[in-house]
Design an enzyme around this catalytic site. Structure first.
Site, PDB file in Angstrom:
ATOM      1  N   ASN A   1      -5.182  -3.644  -3.218  1.00  0.00           N
ATOM      2  CA  ASN A   1      -4.808  -2.261  -3.509  1.00  0.00           C
ATOM      3  C   ASN A   1      -3.348  -2.213  -3.932  1.00  0.00           C
ATOM      4  O   ASN A   1      -2.476  -2.697  -3.217  1.00  0.00           O
ATOM      5  CB  ASN A   1      -5.002  -1.401  -2.255  1.00  0.00           C
ATOM      6  CG  ASN A   1      -6.441  -0.989  -2.082  1.00  0.00           C
ATOM      7  OD1 ASN A   1      -7.346  -1.728  -2.468  1.00  0.00           O
ATOM      8  ND2 ASN A   1      -6.666   0.165  -1.506  1.00  0.00           N
TER       9      ASN A   1
ATOM     10  N   ASP B   1     -10.679   6.027  -2.100  1.00  0.00           N
ATOM     11  CA  ASP B   1      -9.802   5.238  -1.226  1.00  0.00           C
ATOM     12  C   ASP B   1      -9.386   6.020   0.032  1.00  0.00           C
ATOM     13  O   ASP B   1      -9.083   7.206  -0.048  1.00  0.00           O
ATOM     14  CB  ASP B   1      -8.566   4.861  -2.061  1.00  0.00           C
ATOM     15  CG  ASP B   1      -7.606   3.939  -1.344  1.00  0.00           C
ATOM     16  OD1 ASP B   1      -8.061   3.105  -0.540  1.00  0.00           O
ATOM     17  OD2 ASP B   1      -6.390   4.044  -1.613  1.00  0.00           O
TER      18      ASP B   1
ATOM     19  N   HIS C   1       1.742  -0.217   3.872  1.00  0.00           N
ATOM     20  CA  HIS C   1       1.717   0.710   2.731  1.00  0.00           C
ATOM     21  C   HIS C   1       3.126   1.080   2.286  1.00  0.00           C
ATOM     22  O   HIS C   1       4.062   1.033   3.068  1.00  0.00           O
ATOM     23  CB  HIS C   1       0.970   1.989   3.113  1.00  0.00           C
ATOM     24  CG  HIS C   1      -0.505   1.793   3.234  1.00  0.00           C
ATOM     25  ND1 HIS C   1      -1.169   1.916   4.428  1.00  0.00           N
ATOM     26  CD2 HIS C   1      -1.441   1.461   2.320  1.00  0.00           C
ATOM     27  CE1 HIS C   1      -2.456   1.683   4.242  1.00  0.00           C
ATOM     28  NE2 HIS C   1      -2.651   1.410   2.962  1.00  0.00           N
TER      29      HIS C   1
ATOM     30  N   GLY D   1      -1.439  -2.208   0.861  1.00  0.00           N
ATOM     31  CA  GLY D   1       0.007  -2.443   0.861  1.00  0.00           C
ATOM     32  C   GLY D   1       0.347  -3.600  -0.054  1.00  0.00           C
ATOM     33  O   GLY D   1       1.194  -4.434   0.256  1.00  0.00           O
TER      34      GLY D   1
ATOM     35  N   GLU E   1     -11.900  -0.320   7.412  1.00  0.00           N
ATOM     36  CA  GLU E   1     -10.616  -0.941   7.771  1.00  0.00           C
ATOM     37  C   GLU E   1     -10.565  -1.234   9.264  1.00  0.00           C
ATOM     38  O   GLU E   1     -11.002  -0.444  10.087  1.00  0.00           O
ATOM     39  CB  GLU E   1      -9.471   0.006   7.375  1.00  0.00           C
ATOM     40  CG  GLU E   1      -8.096  -0.538   7.712  1.00  0.00           C
ATOM     41  CD  GLU E   1      -6.966   0.333   7.140  1.00  0.00           C
ATOM     42  OE1 GLU E   1      -7.095   0.793   5.994  1.00  0.00           O
ATOM     43  OE2 GLU E   1      -5.975   0.539   7.860  1.00  0.00           O
TER      44      GLU E   1
ATOM     45  N   ASP F   1     -12.008   5.198   6.415  1.00  0.00           N
ATOM     46  CA  ASP F   1     -10.857   4.691   7.156  1.00  0.00           C
ATOM     47  C   ASP F   1     -10.873   5.226   8.585  1.00  0.00           C
ATOM     48  O   ASP F   1     -10.379   6.310   8.857  1.00  0.00           O
ATOM     49  CB  ASP F   1      -9.569   5.096   6.436  1.00  0.00           C
ATOM     50  CG  ASP F   1      -8.332   4.607   7.164  1.00  0.00           C
ATOM     51  OD1 ASP F   1      -8.473   3.973   8.229  1.00  0.00           O
ATOM     52  OD2 ASP F   1      -7.217   4.866   6.671  1.00  0.00           O
TER      53      ASP F   1
HETATM   54 ZN   LIG Z   1      -4.429   1.552   1.845  1.00  0.00          ZN
END
Ligand SMILES: [Zn+2]
Length: 295
Positions: free
Chosen positions: A234, A82, A184, A213, A134, A104
């Site tokens: 997530n 992640d 988040h 989040g 993302e 990311d």
């Molecule tokens: Zn995240």
């Protein structure tokens, strides 16, 4: 059971309007709690380790345990890396047997995010692994210095549906984390979710969408988000917080009764608390009983 990648479990989920929880682990107890929950709920599951949690446990310690436990499970398990920012760490996760990784690049200028994501897609696909990227940023109050409330109400960070279509086409990414109002961490103010934007993004791309989040939303907010196109949720902060709160209650209870407690008691409670909350989320997300669909 062999480990599966996200493509194998999320396409059916997307078509049938349910989502898979993606639960972060930073301990062996969390791994055991999540696998036990998935087996009892007969649900596929995504178990993930975040690059930002390297300070809690090194990847070369927790990664092999995640892979081994996923292989032993009786339900399909995705082992996911992640919020990867470091390509060398992503490569290490793939070498360890992770079936899915996230790159990311959301904080980078758009073209650089495209280039970096393309590079990781090429690498991960050569392992048969899937890639999440993302677009738009959910922000993290821990690292950005902004409050959770400021992040939620800042329009600039939301994902643009047209840009999402261009991004998926250029990168060939397998799933996309989008920003439509979640942030988040634990919420200070109530988030305002932009379902219209989410719906437009879902209609402009063919890949499953990811909600980051995902802690602390109401059951209705989860269900509406899934209805409008979210297929991976997530979920970590709330879960990690619940473990600490409940363990404290149990410690206080034991102290009142003059019962001695040990670190292994906390380990065993943690497995149970994680299992209970994960099973509850599987029910809300609609993945309970769907294990066969992930094979
Ligand atoms: Zn995240």
């Amino acid at each position: 059971m062999p480990i599966v990648n996200t493509k194998e479990v999320l396409q059916y989920a997307k078509e049938n309007k349910y989502a898979l929880g993606a639960f972060n682990v930073a301990s062996i107890e969390a791994i055991r709690g999540i696998i036990a929950a998935a087996e009892e709920a007969n649900s596929p599951v995504i178990m993930e380790f975040a690059e930002s949690h390297l300070g809690f446990v090194p990847l070369d310690i927790i990664g092999p345990v995640m892979v081994r436990e996923a292989e032993k499970a009786t339900v399909p398990v995705v082992v996911h890396f992640d919020h990867g920012k470091d390509v060398d760490l992503i490569a290490q996760a793939l070498e360890l047997g992770f079936s899915s990784v996230m790159i990311d690049g959301a904080d980078l200028p758009y073209d650089e995010n495209v280039e970096l994501t393309k590079k990781v897609v090429g690498l991960a696909h050569s392992y048969g692994a899937t890639v999440e990227a993302e677009l738009g940023t959910m922000g993290n109050p821990e690292t950005s210095g902004e409050t959770n409330d400021e992040l939620i109400h800042s329009e600039a960070i939301y994902t643009d549906p047209k840009v999402a279509a261009d991004f998926v086409e250029k990168t060939n990414v397998d799933l996309l984390a989008v920003s439509f109002g979640t942030a988040h961490g634990l919420y200070i103010a109530k988030p305002k979710l932009d379902y219209k934007r989410l719906d437009e993004i879902a209609k402009s791309v063919s890949v499953p969408l990811v909600m980051h989040g995902g802690s602390g939303l109401s059951e209705e907010e989860y269900k509406k988000s899934i209805y409008y196109g979210v297929t991976k949720i997530n979920y970590y902060s709330d879960l990690a917080h619940k473990v600490a709160v409940k363990a404290r209650e149990k410690l206080n209870e034991a102290a009142q009764k003059n019962i001695d407690t040990y670190s292994h008691d906390i380990s065993l409670w943690t497995i149970d608390i994680v299992k209970e909350d994960v099973m509850d989320k599987m029910q809300v997300f609609g993945s309970t009983g769907q294990a066969e669909r992930g094979m």
